[in-house]
Write an enzyme that holds these catalytic residues in place. Sequence first.
Site, PDB file in Angstrom:
ATOM      1  N   GLY A   1     -11.368   2.558   3.642  1.00  0.00           N
ATOM      2  CA  GLY A   1     -10.248   2.541   2.747  1.00  0.00           C
ATOM      3  C   GLY A   1     -10.322   1.495   1.752  1.00  0.00           C
TER       4      GLY A   1
ATOM      5  CD  GLU B   1     -11.929   1.717  13.090  1.00  0.00           C
ATOM      6  OE1 GLU B   1     -10.530   2.135  12.767  1.00  0.00           O
ATOM      7  OE2 GLU B   1     -12.421   1.022  12.325  1.00  0.00           O
TER       8      GLU B   1
ATOM      9  CB  ILE C   1      -1.080  -0.060   1.126  1.00  0.00           C
ATOM     10  CG1 ILE C   1      -1.816  -1.230   1.087  1.00  0.00           C
ATOM     11  CG2 ILE C   1      -1.825   1.279   1.149  1.00  0.00           C
ATOM     12  CD1 ILE C   1      -2.708  -1.548   2.322  1.00  0.00           C
TER      13      ILE C   1
ATOM     14  CG  HIS D   1     -11.831   1.146   8.820  1.00  0.00           C
ATOM     15  ND1 HIS D   1     -11.282   0.298  10.027  1.00  0.00           N
ATOM     16  CD2 HIS D   1     -11.231   0.687   7.926  1.00  0.00           C
ATOM     17  CE1 HIS D   1     -10.443  -0.449   9.595  1.00  0.00           C
ATOM     18  NE2 HIS D   1     -10.230  -0.621   8.100  1.00  0.00           N
TER      19      HIS D   1
ATOM     20  NE  ARG E   1      -6.330  -2.862  11.469  1.00  0.00           N
ATOM     21  CZ  ARG E   1      -6.908  -3.045  10.354  1.00  0.00           C
ATOM     22  NH1 ARG E   1      -7.054  -1.820   9.545  1.00  0.00           N
ATOM     23  NH2 ARG E   1      -7.306  -4.186   9.943  1.00  0.00           N
TER      24      ARG E   1
HETATM   25  C1  8YV Z   1     -11.096  -4.127   5.770  1.00  0.00           C
HETATM   26  C2  8YV Z   1      -8.961  -3.455   6.370  1.00  0.00           C
HETATM   27  O1  8YV Z   1     -12.237  -3.659   5.271  1.00  0.00           O
HETATM   28  O2  8YV Z   1      -8.329  -5.240   5.224  1.00  0.00           O
HETATM   29  C3  8YV Z   1      -8.036  -4.541   6.336  1.00  0.00           C
HETATM   30  O3  8YV Z   1      -6.967  -4.665   6.959  1.00  0.00           O
HETATM   31  O4  8YV Z   1      -8.435  -2.538   7.348  1.00  0.00           O
HETATM   32  C4  8YV Z   1      -9.903  -2.940   5.927  1.00  0.00           C
HETATM   33  O5  8YV Z   1      -9.839  -2.162   4.792  1.00  0.00           O
HETATM   34  C5  8YV Z   1     -11.437  -4.900   7.392  1.00  0.00           C
HETATM   35  O6  8YV Z   1     -10.178  -5.065   8.008  1.00  0.00           O
HETATM   36  C6  8YV Z   1     -12.135  -5.826   6.983  1.00  0.00           C
HETATM   37  O7  8YV Z   1     -12.078  -6.851   8.127  1.00  0.00           O
END
Ligand code: 8YV
Length: 328
Positions: A292, A272, A161, A290, A243
């Site tokens: 993303g 969160e 990412i 949240h 996070r």
């Molecule tokens: C997810 C995320 O939607 O994949 C991840 O680590 O932070 C998110 O984009 C979420 O964790 C789903 O469990």
Amino acid sequence: MAAHKPKVFVTRKLPAPVEARMAELFQATLNPDDRPRTGPELAAGIAEAEVFVPTITDRIDKALIDQAGPNLKLIANFGAGFDHIDVAAANAKGLIVTNTPGVLTDDTADTAMALIMAAARRTVEGVDLIRAGGFSGWTPTLMLGRRLRGKKLGIIGMGRIGQSLARRAKAFGLEIHYHNRKPVGPRIEEELAATWWESLDQMLAHMDIVSVNCPHTPATFHLLSARRLALLQPHVILVNTARGEIIDEAAMANMLTDGRIGGAGLDVYEHEPAINPKLLKLPNVVLLPHMGSATIEGRVEMGEKVLINIQTFMDGHKPPDRVIPSML
Ligand code: 8YV
């Protein structure tokens, strides 16, 4: 003889095509109402299941894992991050844990870039002004933000990412800097014209924008501590799509309130879904819930990864996205 269909317990509602395939392939317990499962419901689910499919909203701690029944073999997480799962406790019980990396890279990088732009150019403040009926015409000094071109972006965590964000940011004329345990390969460094900083402290002190893109592990909890946040230049924009726990949220909120941090773009929070109330009041902070990886394509592909991990495991092979000890 019909092939054995494993009992799969899915904690949250997933995109329709994913649920349809789950129901075809497995004896799937789904959650059509999407009400978060209570502790006892999770315990009952894990006691019965052969495969458990949680998301970030479930705490899969040792106490829950200890309630797993004898048939549980696999925890196939829907999501890339696995900090909500006690992987060591799962592995100690002989359980395999998988995640869904790769398919949410572009979407999360897009969100990070959107937050950088929104915070630098005061996009949400502009929308709020219009909605409040406060736009009385153009003026030379209305809603002045900061230009992106030429500014220094410091990326903390140059994995998939982080690199994907760097590619986008470079196209916007940002200078790419990064802190990572190790430098990325020379080919990628050259492509991104990126500078590696071994010292996070040093990098923080020189950036105009800082983006958090590393996983949350015991080593990165409060990586941006009050001490480190104090190293930032007062005009800095801080962006977090990783996070919430990686930043000391209370310290950040105080510093944004006092003008010791210029602005922020946040998609994730330390506690969160609770958000530090100070952050809610600040015009220079853009807050997202949240989202993303919240694209239809991304969420379907995440579901496909879960299906592939389960099916491969059931066919007697190692599932492709195993979470291995070196990732912890
Ligand atoms: C997810 C995320 O939607 O994949 C991840 O680590 O932070 C998110 O984009 C979420 O964790 C789903 O469990």
